[in-house]
Design a protein around this motif. Structure first.
Motif, mmCIF file in Angstrom:
data_model
loop_
_atom_site.group_PDB
_atom_site.id
_atom_site.type_symbol
_atom_site.label_atom_id
_atom_site.label_comp_id
_atom_site.label_asym_id
_atom_site.label_seq_id
_atom_site.Cartn_x
_atom_site.Cartn_y
_atom_site.Cartn_z
ATOM 1 N N SER A 90 -26.083 -15.287 -6.616
ATOM 2 C CA SER A 90 -25.201 -15.235 -5.449
ATOM 3 C C SER A 90 -25.287 -13.848 -4.821
ATOM 4 O O SER A 90 -25.794 -12.903 -5.440
ATOM 5 C CB SER A 90 -23.772 -15.596 -5.829
ATOM 6 N N ASP A 149 -24.946 -14.692 7.507
ATOM 7 C CA ASP A 149 -25.029 -16.114 7.151
ATOM 8 C C ASP A 149 -24.255 -17.017 8.113
ATOM 9 O O ASP A 149 -23.684 -18.025 7.713
ATOM 10 C CB ASP A 149 -24.514 -16.287 5.714
ATOM 11 N N HIS A 167 -30.020 -16.225 9.185
ATOM 12 C CA HIS A 167 -29.723 -14.996 8.450
ATOM 13 C C HIS A 167 -30.455 -13.816 9.071
ATOM 14 O O HIS A 167 -31.693 -13.840 9.151
ATOM 15 C CB HIS A 167 -30.204 -15.110 7.002
ATOM 16 N N THR A 205 -19.899 -18.317 7.249
ATOM 17 C CA THR A 205 -20.864 -18.531 6.166
ATOM 18 C C THR A 205 -21.339 -19.977 6.127
ATOM 19 O O THR A 205 -20.547 -20.904 5.893
ATOM 20 C CB THR A 205 -20.307 -18.102 4.786
ATOM 21 N N HIS A 215 -23.702 -19.175 1.897
ATOM 22 C CA HIS A 215 -23.607 -18.162 0.837
ATOM 23 C C HIS A 215 -22.230 -18.090 0.198
ATOM 24 O O HIS A 215 -22.102 -17.628 -0.938
ATOM 25 C CB HIS A 215 -23.973 -16.782 1.388
#
Lengths: 474, 474
Positions: B91, B355, B393, B428, B431
């Motif tokens: 992560s 993200d 991204h 996001t 992620h």
């Protein structure tokens, strides 16, 4: 068709909480003519399409805006009065019954399309809009909303019960198709969950928590759903089979091969006979699959050929094509009217519908044993199913003058659910738990998961005012 | 690449809770050699692939069974010690950092395939299995697991962050592909959510609540996911464009037409240049789409022709095909190594990745303005995106000796997120929130939704021991 039968089954345990005159006065002061206390209106809002019955709510509020919903909930919270959201009234597991008293909050006047985002294949609507109204509203965009539970249910109600129907095998259920919500919480606050982005990893999935929560965690006031391009080519076909098993094996193989079939519905011979009588169709009165293929002309042709090959392996006969929109509509209307065809086939009867769903590999096992049991019971029944998803419905047609039939039908349903759970399935594919399946839910998930649901309910609705007494006991 | 930079940004507020010797003694007594207190092991478990840093956990427990997880959580609950589940450590938003102290619970040894149900297109695995291990294990069945976040993440971790990646445009994310879970709750109880049935309306969707909860509501000990038939035909192609806008407009039109493209990745010219250097490819150093089509041979041909037509309208050049598995693997490996290609292009740099994800119609607006800002910043960057989903991204390549770059990059990210939110998107796409995006989550959902998340967290984890301090402040 509406006469009460086998009262011991159909009257759930009720424990109405007091509704004070002060609360009703405050409601009338705020809502005026939007609040009704007439018995007829209350009774109409205190039942659904299922067999369970309970005394009606104390009043019905017709909300016309999110603010109306928030204000009604705030009042209900202040006086600790239950609030039961009401859309089209088409649920069938007792979702709408005022088992703990309180008021019905009717959102059917909140039926506007708020924004169509054709370029993003999304639309945002109020909860009272019906699925047919939605498709009418987006018709000019070349897009459509595929979720089709049969009834012309409201989008809010479909969200609250995680509905699906004939197109789910290809397009998914409300779980996959709701992107974002506006919700009034138990304290009357307005919150938003999700965005119009196609995916997100932003915190807890409150949207999916609300989808299927049956009005017990919040009242849905806006829904953003996905739309899909109308397929370039559509083709529907019926095919008859020598046995239900042959039809089911055809479906299993179709799914396992990954054919992106858009609809694949099973009707047993009983259903076909009832449909023929009711809809004046001339379908062969044998187990039948009703299928639809969506795609480019080439892809539709390819899919259909694959399924024809599989069907003929299993003795399927006479693929009959319905390529014009009119023919297709006639067939699908007949399918959607199967329930009404069935209940009208036994004058005065009342239908109880099952709703199990199993992994596709276990579909034949689950169905065939249950058919044997249904045949042995002597109760008239019909069988239809969204079999591509492993979901099917037995409809038992009960004679109100023979209360022991209701007992027998509940026993059959119990056996069926136990079988489905043993095979890795669920007690409800698309109708929800409501009042009718609370015990089955415990069997299915175990007490650990139910305790987690209870903890969430208590945290989000500490006064237990949002559709209390449904899904589980607190 | 691992040197700390701009410490004021990279050291989140930490408030380690005391971990008593009695707790550690109890842990060692129960777990023996499965428990490590070595600094190297603790440090390895106290960080992720992102830039944030914090002191390591007090100990690491290597769980080998659900019972191990339950026992560790029970001890942690008794002593009120935080527990941070650990899968592959891939992560990037600070999920694994022990900001409130406590222990890391490593499930990487729980990496067995428990049951393959090829006929139902499902598989049940332990959480420590990686996605590549899973695909290796099911290879003989003719099925595959499509979710592909780039890193060889663990299935448990992918579930916990609601991961997706290159195939999501066609096959969905973990949200759509997780069917059922076994979860250890904050009290150490083992519960099950969901079934192997394809759909269900049985109570609250606890499965979807756990998916994306980042270890804060329960520890995942089993995951049942969907598999898909390996497509009969697969074809990959690259196409270069005169501008990013041209590439993005090609994608938008492809999606709006409903072409079931399996993968469509954008690489900007910077990324292509870095990839060429790193992977010894000879791709044209211009904005590029890398695409993949799955289906029958006829359907793949049809899809590819449609996209070629669209691309040529927007000036796309030289569709280059990679039809052999070897060529495809080479291309996708190059794509997956883009991140490593980028960081190795600036020796000693550290990458920060954005993200955002927006509705597809807003993708060009969102991207182009952000590129202008990134260009003006002077910070080296690369841009890649799962653009069919509206997700992309920016990777800013920061020089540790120039701490003001981290500041600038955070500002750029802030501007980008604000833009995405204004356009109806999310901070996001895949992620997760972790530590890094907690403020953005408030901006995105508003305090009402965050308060609902907090209420759920408090209800399910009253001692706040499960990965505390992540997603939101309590």
């Amino acid at each position: 068709m509406n006469s009460p039968i086998a009262a011991q089954h159909l009257l759930p345990a009720t424990a109405p909480r007091p509704v004070s005159a002060a609360f009703l006065d405050a409601l009338v002061a705020r809502f005026g003519a939007q609040c009704s206390q007439s018995l007829a209106v209350r009774e109409q809002h205190g039942r659904d399409e299922g067999a369970l019955q309970a005394p009606p709510p104390a009043a019905v509020v017709f909300a016309e805006s999110t603010q109306d919903v928030a204000d009604a909930v705030k009042l209900a919270s202040e006086y600790e009065v239950p609030v039961i959201p009401y859309g089209a009234g088409s649920s069938i597991e007792g979702h709408l019954l005022a088992v703990q008293g309180g008021i019905s909050l009717d959102v059917s006047r909140m039926n506007r399309v708020l924004s169509v985002n054709a370029e993003d294949l999304t639309v945002t609507v109020q909860p009272g809009l019906s699925r047919k109204q939605l498709n009418e509203a987006v018709r000019d965009t070349g897009l459509f909303f595929p979720i089709d539970p049969g009834a012309d249910a409201s989008i809010g109600g479909m969200t609250a019960t995680r509905a699906s129907g004939t197109n789910a095998v290809r397009y998914g259920t409300m779980r996959e198709n709701v992107l974002a919500l506006e919700v009034v919480t138990a304290s009357g606050e307005v919150i938003r969950t999700g965005t119009r982005a196609k995916k997100s990893s932003a915190g807890y999935d409150l949207t999916r928590l609300m989808v299927g929560s049956e009005g017990t965690l919040g009242i849905i006031t806006e829904v953003t759903v996905r739309l899909y391009p109308l397929p370039e080519a559509v083709s529907a076909a019926v095919c008859s089979f020598p046995s239900i098993e042959a039809a089911v094996r055809t479906v299993i193989q179709t799914i396992q091969l990954g054919v992106p079939i858009a609809r694949v519905e099973l009707l047993d011979a009983n259903s076909v006979r009832m449909v023929n009588n009711y809809s004046k169709t001339t379908l062969r009165e044998e187990p039948m699959l009703l299928m639809e293929f969506h795609g480019t002309p080439a892809s539709v042709k390819e899919q259909a050929e694959t399924v024809q090959d599989i069907a003929s392996e299993f003795g399927g006969q006479s693929f009959e094509w319905a390529s014009t929109p009119e023919e297709r509509t006639r067939l699908w209307t007949a399918r959607h009217n199967a329930y009404f065809a069935a209940v009208s086939s036994v004058p005065g009867c009342r239908a109880i519908s099952t709703d199990t769903c199993v992994p596709i590999s276990r579909l034949a096992d689950c169905l065939l044993d249950s058919i044997t049991e249904a045949d042995a019971s002597g109760i008239p029944y019909f069988l239809v199913g969204h079999v591509g998803d492993g979901n099917f419905h037995f409809g038992y047609l009960l004679d109100p003058t023979q209360p022991e039939q209701a007992e027998k039908a509940e026993t059959l349903n119990h056996q069926l659910v136990n079988r489905a759970l043993r095979l890795g399935g669920t007690c409800t594919g698309e109708h929800g738990i409501g009042l009718h399946k609370m015990d089955f839910l415990v069997d299915e998930t175990g007490t650990g998961a139910i305790d987690m649901m209870r903890a969430i309910k208590r945290a989000l609705d500490p006064k237990n005012i949002l559709n209390p007494g449904k899904i589980f006991t607190l």
